[in-house]
Design an enzyme around this catalytic site. Structure first.
Site, short mmCIF file in Angstrom:
data_model
loop_
_atom_site.label_atom_id
_atom_site.label_comp_id
_atom_site.label_asym_id
_atom_site.label_seq_id
_atom_site.Cartn_x
_atom_site.Cartn_y
_atom_site.Cartn_z
CG ASP A 36 -17.14 9.18 -38.53
OD1 ASP A 36 -17.62 8.07 -38.86
OD2 ASP A 36 -15.96 9.32 -38.14
CB SER A 37 -19.72 10.19 -43.26
OG SER A 37 -18.30 10.24 -43.31
CG LEU A 38 -16.02 6.02 -41.71
CD1 LEU A 38 -14.84 5.56 -40.85
CD2 LEU A 38 -15.82 5.61 -43.17
CB VAL A 39 -21.35 4.39 -38.44
CG1 VAL A 39 -20.21 3.38 -38.41
CG2 VAL A 39 -21.00 5.60 -37.59
CG HIS A 326 -17.23 8.30 -47.26
ND1 HIS A 326 -17.44 9.50 -47.91
CD2 HIS A 326 -17.31 8.58 -45.93
CE1 HIS A 326 -17.66 10.46 -47.02
NE2 HIS A 326 -17.58 9.92 -45.81
#
Length: 370
Positions: A36-39, A326
């Site tokens: 997801d958006s963490l990576v 985030h």
């Protein structure tokens, strides 16, 4: 009294920050990233609307290009890759041209398949690359790999990084599912035979680091949604339930069906929890309000939305959160130290990432807090 784990984490972070990542050598053959958006490092830039895009001021501390990262600088995929000896995360798969696809097909480089907004379940996300699609792309690559001495050997010495689950809980509907049923469906989709992790294992994965669901109820966005401005305990309970079942079921699945699998589950949940509880010790001045956004806790409008602002550049490293959801690069860097060298099982289990890849580094193994 400050948590002894966090004190040692900060000392270790400072020492490792002064050293080169992974002792100037690549500890694995390549890195492959899913989630997801963490990576995500830019796959969403190549997707049409409504896929979310990290437009400026996202990436403002990495000037000169549209980074596609949902933070101010480097994200978790980057800092974990740096600890493995690489400059950054591998490039987003959708950005690769012919020459890069050739290098990928010859096992010379890895790839990042992650997509901001995606989840473990196919129903999570709007216009993103679902986890299923990400793995399908990798399997197409894996089927055509031509490597020396063999693709199986090269993949076995590569590092797979997975991050998922947080977005699924934002999509949770209590009128359709019970929490336990929803969590069970997420975990079975993630690790059951013929499902995602097993599909990667069947394609060659042998070493994987998994990021569990962080303290989602304590993000600025969660605080902004509660009348008391405190953490959302119900959201945190969902994350804890998933994280616990994930560990139990992956242990069983690895024993039964993936006997060559080496893995580590990193506790984003515990790391963020300890940093919030001991923020000044961890070197973070602000752990509730986002650096970039607008409204209450700067979390009612997504960073880069209308009338949003970012905190002063010199203060970016003092904030835990970049936007409503985030972490900042500073938080990611501190978290990566705990993931690699932190106390087992508090920060990672059954081993930390350094042990998983065979690296010796700063030890955070300690006695219980007084």
């Amino acid at each position: 009294m400050a948590n002894n784990n966090v004190v040692s984490l900060l000392v270790c972070f400072v020492a490792l920050s002064l050293a080169t990542s992974a002792a100037d050598r690549e500890l694995v053959n390549a890195v492959y990233v899913f989630g997801d958006s963490l990576v995500d490092v830019g796959n969403n830039n190549y997707l049409p609307a409504p896929a979310p895009k990290a437009t400026p001021p996202y990436g403002m501390d990495l000037p000169g290009r549209l980074t596609g990262r949902f933070t101010n600088g480097y994200n978790l995929a980057d800092v974990i890759s740096q600890r493995l000896g690489f400059e950054t995360s591998p490039k987003p798969f959708l950005s690769m041209g012919r020459s890069e696809r050739t290098l990928l097909g010859r096992c010379k480089i890895g790839a990042n398949f992650a997509s901001g907004g995606s989840g473990i379940l196919d129903t999570t996300g709007n216009g993103t690359l679902t986890m299923r699609t990400q793995i399908k792309y990798f399997k197409r690559v894996a089927d055509k790999l031509f490597c020396y001495p063999s693709k199986w050997d090269r993949l076995a010495r590569s590092f797979f990084l997975l991050s998922g689950g947080g977005n699924d809980f934002w999509a949770f509907n209590a009128s359709i599912d019970t929490p336990n049923a929803y969590i069970a469906r997420m975990v079975s989709t993630y690790i059951e035979k013929s499902r995602y992790i097993y599909m990667l294992y069947d394609a060659g994965l042998r070493m994987v680091g998994i990021l569990d669901v962080p303290l989602i109820g304590c993000t600025p966005g969660s605080r902004a949604g509660t009348p008391t401005s405190e953490c959302n305990s119900a959201a945190n309970s969902l994350a804890q339930g998933f994280n616990s079942l994930l560990r139990t079921e992956l242990t069983s699945a690895a024993t039964a069906n993936m006997t060559e699998l080496k893995y580590s589950i990193a506790s984003n949940y515990n790391i963020i929890s300890d940093m919030i509880a001991n923020s000044l010790v961890a070197g973070l001045r602000e752990v509730q309000t986002a650096c970039c956004g607008a409204g209450r806790f700067k979390a009612e409008v997504m960073c880069s939305g209308p009338n949003t602002t970012a905190c002063p550049t010199g203060e970016h490293g003092e904030y835990m959160f970049w936007d409503m959801l985030h972490p900042t690069q500073a938080t990611c860097e501190r978290g990566a130290v705990a993931i690699f060298y932190g106390d087992v099982p508090k920060y990672a289990e059954p081993v930390n990432f350094a042990t998983l890849v065979g690296e010796e580094g700063c030890s955070l193994q300690m006695a219980d807090d007084e």
